[in-house]
Design an enzyme around this catalytic site. Structure first.
Site: not given
Ligand code: CTP
Length: 406
Positions: A211, A307, A324, A338, A342
């Site tokens: 990404n 996660d 974040f 979130k 979480k």
């Molecule tokens: N995060 C993580 N491990 C993952 C996914 C996310 O540690 N597999 C952490 C990121 O570092 C960040 C937060 O979770 O601190 C983001 O949450 P997430 O729910 O993944 O956010 P988005 O990707 O924005 O989720 P969504 O697609 O549901 O909007």
């Protein structure tokens, strides 16, 4: 504001012509109110006498590893414990190599190995020696370990060459040292774990899905925590950024790799800030050979990744965790969702609508916690990281006080 007054600075001098400039450095450090002790290698003593350094520092100069007189007073372990900061100036190619390998065949090497103090080096050598892949490899290794590297400067050299390898001027070294000295003690004695940057999910031996995360925000948070006196571990995806001074870093590939590394360091951490843009999905099958373009369309089956943030909070509930969230709309609603889902302590949400935040030098944040929230307007990511970490410390201390009461 200078943070040098009252600090114990150990100045290591190794054998280079720039050693004469270290005399001026001692003078400047003392003028700032720092306590200075000097440790000289055998070759440094060929360039400048211990007597000069003793007169300027106001302390006996340390030279021998096995010195019966010193062992009763300031032996190598005591010297290692005494130092708040160790600055080696000049640091020769030989000294850098010894530091990289952890050699303890003289007093300076032994003290560096035995000390928990932050270490900085000011390289000084012939430009070809500096450019040599061996020296460059050593420098990279030291930087990855959190060693601060000051310089070198470019210019005319004592040997007649021109190029990089000149030691920075004493005034410049003093400025750098002040810069990387903690700007506060808000996180002194605390361990902060940070994830940053993107992950790479492999498709086959030559391809991966990733990404647009640049890692800038996470690196800014790491530097902010280090400047507040924390011991910082940065678990980072591949980014084009240098490891910030005073920060320890490991580079990881996929979400699964990042999880393993994060779990390893979470055990000792007090705070965890997850800024990484972790892939939510990863390919179900990773081809062991390069995928060939032999069909008109290509379907990829993906599965959810673990996660990291939620897992770490579940397995280490005592850890103060900050997440974040990057959102294009309904920022606060998603952020609160979130936070609760979480089970974390705080979440910092930013808008990524219209290409905002990703790979940009500035950012704005809405920070939410269980019983409050705060908005930070758009500003430089480093300043924002510092403001955010101050708020994190306030909430961390509140939670700690509440826990201590029960
Ligand atoms: N995060 C993580 N491990 C993952 C996914 C996310 O540690 N597999 C952490 C990121 O570092 C960040 C937060 O979770 O601190 C983001 O949450 P997430 O729910 O993944 O956010 P988005 O990707 O924005 O989720 P969504 O697609 O549901 O909007």
């Amino acid at each position: 504001m200078s943070f040098l007054p009252g600090k114990n600075i150990l100045l290591g001098i190794s054998g280079g012509i720039a050693a004469y400039k270290s005399a001026e450095l001692v003078r400047l450090l003392r003028k700032q109110g720092a306590n200075v002790r000097v440790c000289m290698t055998a070759s440094a003593r060929q360039f400048i006498t211990p007597l000069t350094m003793q007169a300027l520092s106001g302390n006996p100069v340390h030279t021998e590893l096995l010195d019966p007189a010193a062992e009763a007073g300031m032996g190598h372990i005591e010297l290692a414990r005494w130092a708040d900061y160790i600055l080696i100036a000049p640091a020769t190619a030989n000294t850098l190599a010894k530091l990289t390998w952890g050699l303890a065949d003289d007093l300076l090497g032994t003290v560096c190995l035995a000390s928990k103090a932050r270490l900085a080096v000011a390289p000084a050598m012939n430009q070809q020696m500096w450019k040599n892949p061996a020296t460059q490899h050593n420098i990279r290794t030291l930087v990855e370990r959190g060693v601060n590297v000051f310089g070198p400067a470019e210019g005319e050299q004592a040997c007649g060459d021109t190029g990089p390898g000149r030691m920075l001027e004493p005034a410049e070294l003093l400025r750098k040292l002040e810069e990387c000295c903690a700007t506060s003690t808000l996180l002194q004695g605390k361990r902060v774990l940070i994830t940053a940057g993107p992950t790479r999910e492999p498709l086959d031996p030559v391809r991966f899905l990733t990404n647009r995360s640049s890692g800038k925000m996470g690196y800014a948070v790491a530097l902010a925590a280090a400047k507040m006196g924390a011991e910082v571990m940065l678990v980072s995806g591949h980014v084009a950024l240098e490891c910030p001074p005073g920060v320890n870093r490991v580079i990881t590939e996929s979400a699964a790799d990042m999880l393993v590394a994060t779990q390893e360091y979470a055990r000792q951490a007090d705070l965890f800030v997850a800024t990484a843009a972790v892939a939510d999905y990863t390919p179900v099958d990773v081809a062991d050979r390069k995928i060939k373009k032999n069909s008109a369309t290509f379907h990829l089956e993906m599965k959810r990744t673990t996660d990291i943030l939620a897992t770490i909070k579940q397995t280490h509930p005592q850890l103060f965790t900050v997440g974040f969230a990057a959102e294009t709309h309904d920022l606060m609603t998603y952020a609160r969702g979130k936070l609760e889902r979480k089970g974390i302590d705080m979440i910092a949400a930013n808008s990524v609508a219209n290409g905002k935040a990703f790979d940009q030098p500035t950012n704005a944040l809405e920070v939410v916690w269980l019983d409050g929230h705060r908005s930070f307007p758009e500003m430089d990511k480093q300043r924002l990281a510092e403001e955010l970490m101050k708020l994190v410390v306030v909430q961390y201390n509140k939670r700690k006080q509440a826990n201590d009461k029960h």
